[in-house]
Scaffold this motif. Structure first.
Motif, PDB file in Angstrom:
ATOM      1  N   ASN A 230       6.853  -5.168 -13.814  1.00 56.86           N
ATOM      2  CA  ASN A 230       6.832  -5.092 -12.346  1.00 56.86           C
ATOM      3  C   ASN A 230       6.178  -6.327 -11.735  1.00 56.86           C
ATOM      4  OD1 ASN A 230       8.048  -2.596 -12.528  1.00 56.86           O
ATOM      5  ND2 ASN A 230       6.163  -1.429 -12.181  1.00 56.86           N
ATOM      6  N   LEU A 231       5.087  -6.788 -12.371  1.00 57.43           N
ATOM      7  CA  LEU A 231       4.413  -7.988 -11.883  1.00 57.43           C
ATOM      8  C   LEU A 231       5.337  -9.190 -11.946  1.00 57.43           C
ATOM      9  CD1 LEU A 231       1.748  -9.415 -10.982  1.00 57.43           C
ATOM     10  CD2 LEU A 231       1.290  -9.788 -13.427  1.00 57.43           C
ATOM     11  N   THR A 232       6.053  -9.333 -13.063  1.00 51.73           N
ATOM     12  CA  THR A 232       6.990 -10.447 -13.219  1.00 51.73           C
ATOM     13  C   THR A 232       8.089 -10.381 -12.171  1.00 51.73           C
ATOM     14  OG1 THR A 232       6.558 -10.498 -15.608  1.00 51.73           O
ATOM     15  CG2 THR A 232       8.545 -11.613 -14.828  1.00 51.73           C
TER      16      THR A 232
ATOM     17  N   TRP B  68      -3.331  -5.297  -9.729  1.00 52.37           N
ATOM     18  CA  TRP B  68      -2.646  -4.297  -8.903  1.00 52.37           C
ATOM     19  C   TRP B  68      -1.498  -3.659  -9.680  1.00 52.37           C
ATOM     20  CZ3 TRP B  68      -3.378  -2.120  -4.150  1.00 52.37           C
ATOM     21  CH2 TRP B  68      -2.307  -1.374  -3.632  1.00 52.37           C
ATOM     22  N   PHE B  69      -0.783  -4.474 -10.457  1.00 52.98           N
ATOM     23  CA  PHE B  69       0.359  -3.963 -11.205  1.00 52.98           C
ATOM     24  C   PHE B  69      -0.026  -3.475 -12.603  1.00 52.98           C
ATOM     25  CE2 PHE B  69       2.393  -6.505  -7.942  1.00 52.98           C
ATOM     26  CZ  PHE B  69       3.480  -5.723  -7.589  1.00 52.98           C
ATOM     27  N   LEU B  70      -1.187  -3.894 -13.117  1.00 56.96           N
ATOM     28  CA  LEU B  70      -1.594  -3.465 -14.448  1.00 56.96           C
ATOM     29  C   LEU B  70      -2.678  -2.389 -14.414  1.00 56.96           C
ATOM     30  CD1 LEU B  70      -0.090  -6.166 -15.137  1.00 56.96           C
ATOM     31  CD2 LEU B  70      -1.668  -6.353 -17.055  1.00 56.96           C
ATOM     32  N   ARG B  71      -2.843  -1.748 -13.259  1.00 56.33           N
ATOM     33  CA  ARG B  71      -3.928  -0.772 -13.119  1.00 56.33           C
ATOM     34  C   ARG B  71      -3.595   0.550 -13.789  1.00 56.33           C
ATOM     35  NH1 ARG B  71      -3.178   0.724  -6.662  1.00 56.33           N
ATOM     36  NH2 ARG B  71      -0.905   0.728  -6.681  1.00 56.33           N
ATOM     37  N   LYS B  72      -2.331   0.777 -14.108  1.00 52.12           N
ATOM     38  CA  LYS B  72      -1.937   2.038 -14.725  1.00 52.12           C
ATOM     39  C   LYS B  72      -1.874   1.890 -16.245  1.00 52.12           C
ATOM     40  CE  LYS B  72       0.521   3.552 -10.600  1.00 52.12           C
ATOM     41  NZ  LYS B  72       1.802   3.997 -10.010  1.00 52.12           N
ATOM     42  N   GLU B  73      -1.721   3.000 -16.929  1.00 47.85           N
ATOM     43  CA  GLU B  73      -1.795   3.005 -18.383  1.00 47.85           C
ATOM     44  C   GLU B  73      -0.655   2.245 -19.035  1.00 47.85           C
ATOM     45  OE1 GLU B  73      -2.139   6.977 -19.766  1.00 47.85           O
ATOM     46  OE2 GLU B  73      -4.022   7.363 -18.725  1.00 47.85           O
ATOM     47  N   ASN B  74       0.534   2.269 -18.438  1.00 52.17           N
ATOM     48  CA  ASN B  74       1.693   1.613 -19.041  1.00 52.17           C
ATOM     49  C   ASN B  74       1.649   0.113 -18.729  1.00 52.17           C
ATOM     50  OD1 ASN B  74       4.182   0.709 -19.935  1.00 52.17           O
ATOM     51  ND2 ASN B  74       5.251   2.568 -19.275  1.00 52.17           N
ATOM     52  N   ILE B  75       0.987  -0.633 -19.607  1.00 57.42           N
ATOM     53  CA  ILE B  75       0.794  -2.062 -19.376  1.00 57.42           C
ATOM     54  C   ILE B  75       2.115  -2.817 -19.425  1.00 57.42           C
ATOM     55  CG2 ILE B  75      -0.295  -4.151 -20.287  1.00 57.42           C
ATOM     56  CD1 ILE B  75      -2.596  -2.427 -21.236  1.00 57.42           C
ATOM     57  N   THR B  76       2.988  -2.398 -20.341  1.00 60.02           N
ATOM     58  CA  THR B  76       4.284  -3.079 -20.470  1.00 60.02           C
ATOM     59  C   THR B  76       5.081  -2.995 -19.177  1.00 60.02           C
ATOM     60  OG1 THR B  76       4.360  -2.579 -22.835  1.00 60.02           O
ATOM     61  CG2 THR B  76       6.432  -3.196 -21.772  1.00 60.02           C
ATOM     62  N   GLN B  77       5.138  -1.792 -18.588  1.00 63.78           N
ATOM     63  CA  GLN B  77       5.859  -1.625 -17.325  1.00 63.78           C
ATOM     64  C   GLN B  77       5.179  -2.378 -16.204  1.00 63.78           C
ATOM     65  OE1 GLN B  77       8.878  -0.095 -16.969  1.00 63.78           O
ATOM     66  NE2 GLN B  77       8.793  -0.980 -14.916  1.00 63.78           N
ATOM     67  N   GLY B  78       3.842  -2.392 -16.255  1.00 69.32           N
ATOM     68  CA  GLY B  78       3.096  -3.134 -15.240  1.00 69.32           C
ATOM     69  C   GLY B  78       3.402  -4.616 -15.279  1.00 69.32           C
ATOM     70  N   LEU B  79       3.470  -5.180 -16.487  1.00 67.02           N
ATOM     71  CA  LEU B  79       3.815  -6.603 -16.627  1.00 67.02           C
ATOM     72  C   LEU B  79       5.232  -6.879 -16.137  1.00 67.02           C
ATOM     73  CD1 LEU B  79       2.213  -7.447 -20.082  1.00 67.02           C
ATOM     74  CD2 LEU B  79       1.549  -8.386 -17.857  1.00 67.02           C
TER      75      LEU B  79
ATOM     76  N   HIS C  50       0.827  -1.206   0.000  1.00 69.05           N
ATOM     77  CA  HIS C  50       0.000   0.000   0.000  1.00 69.05           C
ATOM     78  C   HIS C  50       0.864   1.261   0.000  1.00 69.05           C
ATOM     79  CE1 HIS C  50      -3.579   2.403   0.645  1.00 69.05           C
ATOM     80  NE2 HIS C  50      -3.005   2.993   1.681  1.00 69.05           N
ATOM     81  N   LYS C  51       2.024   1.191   0.645  1.00 67.91           N
ATOM     82  CA  LYS C  51       2.941   2.335   0.699  1.00 67.91           C
ATOM     83  C   LYS C  51       3.755   2.495  -0.583  1.00 67.91           C
ATOM     84  CE  LYS C  51       4.032   4.354   4.133  1.00 67.91           C
ATOM     85  NZ  LYS C  51       3.647   5.684   4.647  1.00 67.91           N
ATOM     86  N   GLY C  52       3.600   1.548  -1.536  1.00 66.31           N
ATOM     87  CA  GLY C  52       4.325   1.622  -2.795  1.00 66.31           C
ATOM     88  C   GLY C  52       5.670   0.917  -2.777  1.00 66.31           C
ATOM     89  N   LYS C  53       6.015   0.278  -1.667  1.00 69.58           N
ATOM     90  CA  LYS C  53       7.309  -0.414  -1.562  1.00 69.58           C
ATOM     91  C   LYS C  53       7.108  -1.886  -1.915  1.00 69.58           C
ATOM     92  CE  LYS C  53       8.722   2.794   2.080  1.00 69.58           C
ATOM     93  NZ  LYS C  53       9.161   2.960   3.498  1.00 69.58           N
ATOM     94  N   TRP C  54       6.723  -2.142  -3.185  1.00 71.34           N
ATOM     95  CA  TRP C  54       6.286  -3.481  -3.570  1.00 71.34           C
ATOM     96  C   TRP C  54       7.416  -4.497  -3.628  1.00 71.34           C
ATOM     97  CZ3 TRP C  54       8.337  -5.239  -8.145  1.00 71.34           C
ATOM     98  CH2 TRP C  54       8.803  -4.295  -9.047  1.00 71.34           C
ATOM     99  N   LYS C  55       8.652  -4.063  -3.815  1.00 69.22           N
ATOM    100  CA  LYS C  55       9.762  -5.030  -3.836  1.00 69.22           C
ATOM    101  C   LYS C  55       9.986  -5.624  -2.450  1.00 69.22           C
ATOM    102  CE  LYS C  55      12.057  -2.802  -7.744  1.00 69.22           C
ATOM    103  NZ  LYS C  55      13.235  -2.042  -8.229  1.00 69.22           N
ATOM    104  N   TRP C  56       9.977  -4.766  -1.433  1.00 68.92           N
ATOM    105  CA  TRP C  56      10.104  -5.280  -0.069  1.00 68.92           C
ATOM    106  C   TRP C  56       8.864  -6.063   0.337  1.00 68.92           C
ATOM    107  CZ3 TRP C  56      14.448  -6.004   2.167  1.00 68.92           C
ATOM    108  CH2 TRP C  56      15.525  -5.144   1.937  1.00 68.92           C
ATOM    109  N   ALA C  57       7.707  -5.630  -0.188  1.00 69.19           N
ATOM    110  CA  ALA C  57       6.471  -6.373   0.067  1.00 69.19           C
ATOM    111  C   ALA C  57       6.580  -7.795  -0.478  1.00 69.19           C
ATOM    112  CB  ALA C  57       5.287  -5.655  -0.579  1.00 69.19           C
ATOM    113  N   ALA C  58       7.237  -7.934  -1.637  1.00 72.14           N
ATOM    114  CA  ALA C  58       7.428  -9.261  -2.233  1.00 72.14           C
ATOM    115  C   ALA C  58       8.319 -10.137  -1.359  1.00 72.14           C
ATOM    116  CB  ALA C  58       8.029  -9.124  -3.632  1.00 72.14           C
ATOM    117  N   VAL C  59       9.365  -9.539  -0.789  1.00 74.13           N
ATOM    118  CA  VAL C  59      10.258 -10.296   0.097  1.00 74.13           C
ATOM    119  C   VAL C  59       9.488 -10.814   1.302  1.00 74.13           C
ATOM    120  CG1 VAL C  59      12.265 -10.149   1.631  1.00 74.13           C
ATOM    121  CG2 VAL C  59      12.340  -9.053  -0.624  1.00 74.13           C
TER     122      VAL C  59
END
Length: 459
Positions: free
Chosen positions: A275-277, A262-273, A231-240
Motif C-alpha cells: 500500500n505504501l508503494t 502510517w501504512f505499516l502500523r498494522k500486523e500485515n507488514i507485506t500488505q502495508g509495504l 484519515h477517512k481511509g481513502k488513501w488512494k484519493w489522498a495520494a492524488v
C-alpha cells in the motif's frame, strides 16, 4: 432588520473589532508602501491584536467569523500587491501559456529580446515590474500553479489589475476550502474546531496569501483535503490530492517518507509495504502526469537548474545558515554558500529519515506533528526563508500541540525591514531579533514542553 439589530446587540464588541480590522486592512492594501516601516509595523501588529480580540470576544460564533474572514480578504480584491512583486511573473507565465508558449522554455529576458508580441497584454509593464532577478531565470512554478496563473488571466479585462483580481479569487476560494476541510478534520480528530480561526483570521495569512498573491493557500487546500481523506481511509484519493499539492509547490515532496509507519502500523507488514508503494506511485504519477504537457529535455534542464539555484545562490531571512556563513567568513574570508548549501540539505534529510523511521507516525495527529517539525527544521536550515514560506506551519500547527508558528507569523514581518534601504540589504540585528523570538518559542514548546517525544522513540 430585527436580525441585524439582534446581531449588533449581542455582538457589539466583535463587530467593532471587525470594523477596525477592515479599516486597517484597507489602509494596508491601498495606502501603504513597504518602505514605510513604521506604518507597516503598526498596521500589522494592530491587526494581530484585533484578530486575537475578535476570536476571544465572539465566543467562536461560527457564522460571524466566516463573514469576517471572507470580508477581510475581499478588502484586498482590487488592490495591487504592495509587499511583493512576484505577481508580475505570475501574470507573465499565465500570458505565455495563453499565447501558446511553454513558460518553462524561455526567460522573460530572452522573450523581450525577440520583441513585443501584439497578443501579449502589458508585456513591457510586466517585464519591468518583475525585476531583473526574476526576468533572468526560468520559471520554477509547477503545473497547477501555472494553471492558476492562466485562469487568473481569464478574468474579464486585459489590465494587470484584472489578472490580479482573477488570481486573488482563486486564492480566496482555496482558503474557503481550507476552512471547510480544516474544520471537518479538527472535528474528526476530536480537537476544538475553533482552532481553524488561527489560520483563517491570521493577518499574516490574509496579507501574504490574499494580499500579496502567493499560492501557498492553494497548495495547502490540496494538502489538508488529502490529510482529511487519509484519515477517512481513502488513501488512494489522498495520494492524488497530495500529488496535486506538490504540483502547486514542491515542498510536500519532503513529507513522503513520513507516511512510512502510517501504512505499516498494522500486523500485515507485506500488505502495508504494498500500500505504501502504491501510495508513493500514485503521488509521483500524479505529479509526472501533470508535467507531461510541458515535458522535453530542455524543460528538464531548465527546471532542475532553476530549482537548484534557490538552494545554492539566494540568501534571505535565514537563521542557522547565516551563523554558518559568518563562521565561514571568519575561517576563509569568503562567503561559503556553495559548501554550506550542500551540507545543510544533508542534515535536513537526516532529520526527515529520523522522523520517518524512528518516530512512529501511526495516527494523524502524530503524522501532522512530524510534518510540522520536519518543515520547521528545513526552514531553519534554509538559505532563503521568504515570509510566505511559513504559511504551511501556521495551518498545520492548529492540528498539533504547538503554537510557535503563530509567534513566527507575528514577527516575520521584521524581514521586510530589508526594504528600507536602496540596496535592500538586511539588518542582521533585526533578523537576529526575529529568530531569537522564534527559537525561544520553539525551544520552550518542543523541549521544555516535552510533547513531541512523549511515549515515542527519541531521535
Amino acid at each position: 432588520m430585527l436580525l441585524n439589530s439582534t446581531l449588533f446587540k449581542y455582538h457589539k464588541v466583535p463587530i467593532l473589532f471587525i470594523l477596525l480590522s477592515v479599516l486597517f486592512y484597507g489602509s494596508f492594501a491601498y495606502d501603504l508602501v513597504r518602505t514605510d516601516i513604521t506604518k507597516l509595523l503598526l498596521l500589522y501588529f494592530g491587526l494581530f491584536v484585533f484578530a486575537f480580540q475578535l476570536i476571544k470576544t465572539t465566543g467562536f460564533n461560527f457564522r460571524l467569523l466566516v463573514v469576517a474572514s471572507i470580508l477581510f480578504r475581499l478588502v484586498f480584491l482590487v488592490a495591487t500587491p504592495n509587499l511583493s512583486q512576484d505577481f508580475y511573473r505570475f501574470i507573465w507565465d499565465g500570458q505565455m501559456f495563453s499565447v501558446g508558449f511553454s513558460p518553462y522554455l524561455t526567460t522573460p529576458d530572452y522573450r523581450m529580446e525577440l520583441g513585443i508580441m501584439s497578443n501579449f497584454p502589458n508585456q513591457v509593464e510586466l517585464y519591468n515590474g518583475m525585476g531583473s532577478l526574476s526576468s533572468s531565470h526560468f520559471t520554477n512554478y509547477p503545473p497547477i500553479n501555472q494553471l492558476c496563473f492562466y485562469l487568473g488571466n481569464l478574468f474579464p479585462g486585459q489590465s494587470i489589475l484584472s489578472s490580479v483580481i482573477g488570481m486573488r479569487l482563486i486564492i480566496i476560494s482555496a482558503d474557503i476550502g481550507i476552512l471547510y476541510f480544516g474544520k471537518k478534520l479538527l472535528e474528526h480528530l476530536k480537537l476544538p474546531s475553533s482552532r481553524i480561526w488561527w489560520y483563517m483570521l491570521n493577518p499574516f495569512i490574509i496579507i501574504e496569501l490574499t494580499g500579496n498573491l502567493h499560492f501557498e493557500g492553494v497548495m495547502l487546500f490540496f494538502l489538508i483535503w488529502s490529510l482529511y481523506l487519509l484519515h477517512k481511509g481513502k488513501w488512494k484519493w489522498a495520494a492524488v490530492l497530495l500529488g496535486c499539492s506538490v504540483s502547486v509547490k514542491l515542498i510536500p515532496l519532503m513529507f513522503l517518507p513520513l507516511f512510512f509507519w502510517w501504512f505499516l502500523r498494522k500486523e500485515n507488514i507485506t500488505q502495508g509495504l504494498k500500500n505504501l508503494t502504491l501510495f508513493y506511485f500514485i503521488v509521483i504519477g500524479t505529479v509526472l502526469l501533470l508535467f507531461v504537457p510541458f515535458f522535453s529535455l530542455e524543460f528538464v534542464n531548465n527546471y532542475s537548474e532553476t530549482v537548484g539555484l534557490w538552494f545554492s545562490n539566494f540568501e534571505f531571512n535565514a537563521s542557522i545558515y547565516y551563523i554558518a556563513r559568518e563562521i565561514g567568513y571568519s575561517i576563509t574570508g569568503y562567503n561559503e554558500i556553495a559548501t554550506i548549501s550542500k551540507i545543510l540539505p544533508v542534515i535536513t534529510i537526516l532529520f526527515i529519515l529520523g522522523f520517518s523511521f524512528l518516530r512512529k507516525n501511526t495516527d494523524l495527529k502524530s503524522l501532522i506533528t512530524s510534518i510540522l517539525l520536519v518543515l520547521c527544521i528545513y526552514l531553519f536550515l534554509s538559505t532563503t526563508v521568504h515570509p510566505w514560506y511559513i504559511a504551511t506551519l501556521v495551518l498545520l500547527c492548529v492540528f498539533t500541540d504547538y503554537r510557535f508558528p503563530l509567534v513566527w507569523s507575528a514577527v516575520i514581518i521584521l524581514s521586510y525591514l530589508a526594504y528600507t534601504n536602496d540596496n535592500n540589504s538586511e539588518n542582521l540585528w533585526i533578523i537576529g531579533l526575529e529568530y531569537l523570538i522564534v527559537f525561544s518559542a520553539f525551544i520552550w514548546e518542543v523541549f521544555f514542553g516535552n510533547r513531541i517525544f512523549k511515549n515515542q522513540v527519541s531521535i
